[in-house]
Structures are given as structure tokens and as C-alpha cells.
Enzyme design. Structure first.
Site, PDB file in Angstrom:
ATOM      1  N   GLU A   1       7.177  31.130 -34.468  1.00  0.00           N
ATOM      2  CA  GLU A   1       7.931  29.901 -34.190  1.00  0.00           C
ATOM      3  C   GLU A   1       7.015  28.688 -34.181  1.00  0.00           C
ATOM      4  O   GLU A   1       7.468  27.558 -34.329  1.00  0.00           O
ATOM      5  CB  GLU A   1       8.664  30.024 -32.850  1.00  0.00           C
ATOM      6  CG  GLU A   1       7.834  29.794 -31.607  1.00  0.00           C
ATOM      7  CD  GLU A   1       6.878  30.928 -31.273  1.00  0.00           C
ATOM      8  OE1 GLU A   1       6.032  30.753 -30.394  1.00  0.00           O
ATOM      9  OE2 GLU A   1       6.989  32.004 -31.907  1.00  0.00           O
TER      10      GLU A   1
ATOM     11  N   HIS B   1       2.488  33.769 -33.137  1.00  0.00           N
ATOM     12  CA  HIS B   1       3.729  33.028 -32.865  1.00  0.00           C
ATOM     13  C   HIS B   1       4.345  32.454 -34.136  1.00  0.00           C
ATOM     14  O   HIS B   1       3.977  31.365 -34.576  1.00  0.00           O
ATOM     15  CB  HIS B   1       3.451  31.898 -31.868  1.00  0.00           C
ATOM     16  CG  HIS B   1       3.243  32.376 -30.471  1.00  0.00           C
ATOM     17  ND1 HIS B   1       4.265  32.515 -29.564  1.00  0.00           N
ATOM     18  CD2 HIS B   1       2.118  32.801 -29.831  1.00  0.00           C
ATOM     19  CE1 HIS B   1       3.790  32.983 -28.426  1.00  0.00           C
ATOM     20  NE2 HIS B   1       2.484  33.160 -28.562  1.00  0.00           N
TER      21      HIS B   1
ATOM     22  N   CYS C   1       4.122  38.526 -29.512  1.00  0.00           N
ATOM     23  CA  CYS C   1       3.036  38.375 -28.535  1.00  0.00           C
ATOM     24  C   CYS C   1       3.108  39.451 -27.439  1.00  0.00           C
ATOM     25  O   CYS C   1       2.863  40.608 -27.706  1.00  0.00           O
ATOM     26  CB  CYS C   1       3.035  36.959 -27.972  1.00  0.00           C
ATOM     27  SG  CYS C   1       1.433  36.471 -27.273  1.00  0.00           S
TER      28      CYS C   1
END
Length: 382
Positions: A343, A341, A255
Site C-alpha cells: 500500500e 508494504h 508485514c
């Protein structure tokens, strides 16, 4: 529960929405943005990348499953304010420890509910990103419009220093197989969890750390975290990342970290008309030809035309909705980054392989280092 007090949402262009107060009674300002995710609102609200933003949730019902202290991405709520269609007064999940109203009050966050969020989102899509103000203590439209016009634009605004750690800290098992130095621009907890789950010992460094301090940890790889604000307003961090890249040690950016990496290599970033925020964004891996459903939260992006003139940069991922750059790699260094993202908390796990790719890069570089030293020793002995 007592009846909610009236509240106003006033946009920078003068548009007004009337609703009811949620959270703390007060006034808040920020750039208005919308998230299309249907779950994970607590993780979203505590994501440091949302710092400085009033967030519209497009899902009709928010708060219906309460909150849980385990479902956070930072130590506090980071959004500037909350806009919902229906705000649940009661929650039904047995594992929840409290309701969203109490949670917002504890975090001092102002919100508004009972407005037509679909009409609001359509307006934002058409007009683009802009600042807004929510108030449940001042109901004078003209005065609120005056105040919101004084709020600084997100364009050119540095915000990472508001949410990043001030002191370095270490987490994971000290005898883990890999040491990762994480440069914190507003890191989400789940990024650290994903590294630890893969056998990493992580030291999280403040964003103003020096190169020598990072190198003293003797890491196998560097992680550049997510965070809020305009990456072009961070010249010191861009210069630091440029130095990190030249070390030749594996680097993985996510990001804001992805944007700063791009800027460090001479690329440009630009503010989007509307950002990407949700947990169902389609991305194509251009190296494998496989699609991924991803979690995203960003209002800036690497400019495509700046990549074409840089032979060191290869675009690895593309957002399928608007063909913006979603991932890059360096052709001559073990360095890569993605705009989204991997994760993904909440969200799909399609992109978790990127953490494995980072581990693979560290493994490859460590093996190459050993082989180079063995070869040098053999040459010296001969």
C-alpha cells in the site's frame, strides 16, 4: 520562537547524544530504529507498526512541510519518540494545517533534535537494535542509563493489542463486488483504502475475534494486517490464522500478518540485527523475475532455514540487500503474504499489483465454487 530546552538521548550501551528538545517536554523510552525515507514523515509517525519505537529520521530536515489531517495511517502518532538532525520550526506548504511541533505536543510525543544523526545511525548499524531513552526534563546521564536498562526488549514483546481495534467496524460500499474480513493487528489506513478502491467491502475485526465470528461475515477473502511487536508472542492469533488457512478461502498477509501466517504453517521468525525501514528497499519477485522498489518497516523476519523443510511453502519474493525472505505462498491454497508494504504510503506503487492478485484469487475461488455447485446439481439431476 523561544529557544529550545536541552535534551539527552541515551542508548542502552551507554552512548550519549546531546541535543535540543522537540515536541512535549518529558521522557520517553523504546527500541531505537531508523527510517531512510526522504518524504512521508507524517504517515511514518502514525504507522501503528512503529508503536514502542524511538525513531531516527536519516533525512536532515523534518517538519519543513508541516502536517495535514489527511496524511495519516491511524488516528494518532504511534512512535514512542523522535530523533532528528534539523527540526523545522516553520512550514512552507499551503495545504498544511499546522506545524510538526504542535502536532507532537498534541499527541504527547517527546523528541530530540540538533544531533549528528549520521553518527547515530552508523552506531546502530554497527551495534544492532537496542533500547534508548530521550529526556528533556531529566539530564542526569547515569539515571537515564539506569532507566533505559529496565525497558523490556522488543524480542518476545506483544504490542498489537495496544494499537488494534477493540470493536469490529465496516467500511466501503455494502454492495461492492467482494467482501473482505480484515484481521487487525495494527492496520494502516491505506491498506483498507487499496481494498476499497478495488471494489471491496471491508469489515475490520479485533485481533481476538473467533473463527466463527469471522466466518459469520461470509467473506470472499481474509486480510492479515501489519502491526508492531514480536509475532512469536501471539500464540492465539497464530492458531486462529492456521484455522483460517485450512478453510481454503483466499488469504493475503502484510508485514506482521505475513510473519503470523508463516508461524501458523510451522515456520520460524527471528529478530533482525537491524530492521528494514524506508521507502526505497529493492525486492525481487522470484516468480516473474521483476524487481520492485518497496516501502518496508519491520524488525522481525521469517527464518530462511525453516522454509526449506516445508514443501507447502514457496518463497515468492527476496530482499536484494540481504537476501531475507520478502514473500511466501502456499502451494496448495490460495494464500500468500509479503514482508513489505504494497500500500506504500508514502512510497512507490510498484507492489500495488499484489492487491489485484488478491482480488484475482477471490474471483477464481468464487468461480470455482459456482462451477462445482453447477456440476453437483447436474449430477444430482441425472
Amino acid at each position: 520562537m523561544e529557544e529550545r530546552k536541552p535534551a539527552l538521548l541515551v542508548l542502552e550501551d551507554g552512548t550519549v547524544f546531546y541535543g535540543k528538545a522537540t515536541g512535549k517536554i518529558g521522557t520517553t523510552t523504546g527500541e531505537i530504529a531508523f527510517n531512510t525515507g526522504m518524504t512521508g514523515y507524517q504517515e511514518v509517525f502514525t504507522d501503528p507498526s512503529y508503536y514502542g519505537q524511538i525513531l531516527v529520521m536519516t533525512t536532515s530536515h523534518i517538519g519543513n512541510y508541516g502536517v495535514n489531517p489527511e496524511e495519516v495511517e491511524s488516528e494518532s502518532v504511534k512512535i514512542a519518540g523522535l530523533v532528528t538532525k534539523k527540526f523545522a520550526n516553520h512550514f512552507s506548504r499551503t495545504s498544511a494545517t499546522s506545524g510538526l511541533q504542535d502536532y507532537m505536543e498534541e499527541n504527547g510525543k517527546v523528541g530530540i533534535t540538533d544531533i549528528d544523526t549520521r553518527a547515530l545511525v552508523r552506531h546502530i548499524r554497527h551495534k544492532g537494535a537496542m533500547n534508548a531513552i530521550i529526556s528533556s526534563e531529566l539530564l542526569d546521564e547515569k539515571e537515564l542509563l539506569k532507566q533505559v536498562k529496565e525497558v523490556p526488549s522488543m524480542d518476545g514483546l506483544e504490542l498489537s493489542s495496544k494499537v488494534a481495534t477493540k470493536e469490529a467496524y465496516e467500511t466501503g460500499k455494502p454492495d461492492a463486488g467482494w467482501k473482505v474480513a480484515l484481521l487487525d493487528f495494527g492496520v494502516k489506513k491505506n491498506i483498507i483504502r487499496c481494498l476499497i478502491e478495488r471494489g471491496c467491502y471491508v469489515k475490520v475485526f479485533p485481533m481476538n475475534t473467533t473463527l466463527d465470528e469471522l466466518k459469520a461475515f461470509n467473506p470472499d477473502g481474509y486480510m492479515l494486517s501489519n502491526g508492531p511487536g514480536d509475532p512469536s508472542a501471539m500464540p492465539n492469533e497464530i492458531a486462529l490464522v492456521k484455522e483460517l488457512v485450512e478453510l481454503g478461502i483466499p488469504v493475503f498477509g502484510i508485514c506482521l500478518g505475513h510473519q503470523i501466517l508463516g508461524l501458523s504453517q510451522g515456520l520460524k521468525t527471528e529478530k533482525m540485527f537491524n530492521g528494514h525501514r524506508g521507502i526505497n528497499h529493492p525486492v525481487m519477485n522470484l516468480l516473474t523475475g521483476k524487481g520492485e522498489i518497496t516501502s518496508q518497516n519491520h524488525g522481525f523476519v521469517i527464518a530462511k532455514d525453516s522454509v526449506q523443510s516445508n514443501p507447502r511453502i514457496k518463497v515468492t519474493h527476496e530482499h536484494l540487500n540481504d537476501q531475507t525472505i520478502a514473500g511466501i505462498m502456499l502451494t496448495d491454497k490460495p494464500v500468500f503474504s509479503v514482508q513489505y508494504h504494497p500500500e506504500a504510503s508514502a512510497g512507490p506503487h510498484d507492489s500495488r499489483y499484489l492487491f489485484d492478485q488478491f482480488i484475482g484469487n477471490m474471483k477464481h475461488e468464487k468461480q470455482r465454487f459456482k462451477e462445482t455447485n453447477v456440476s453437483a446439481d447436474q449430477t444430482g439431476n441425472n
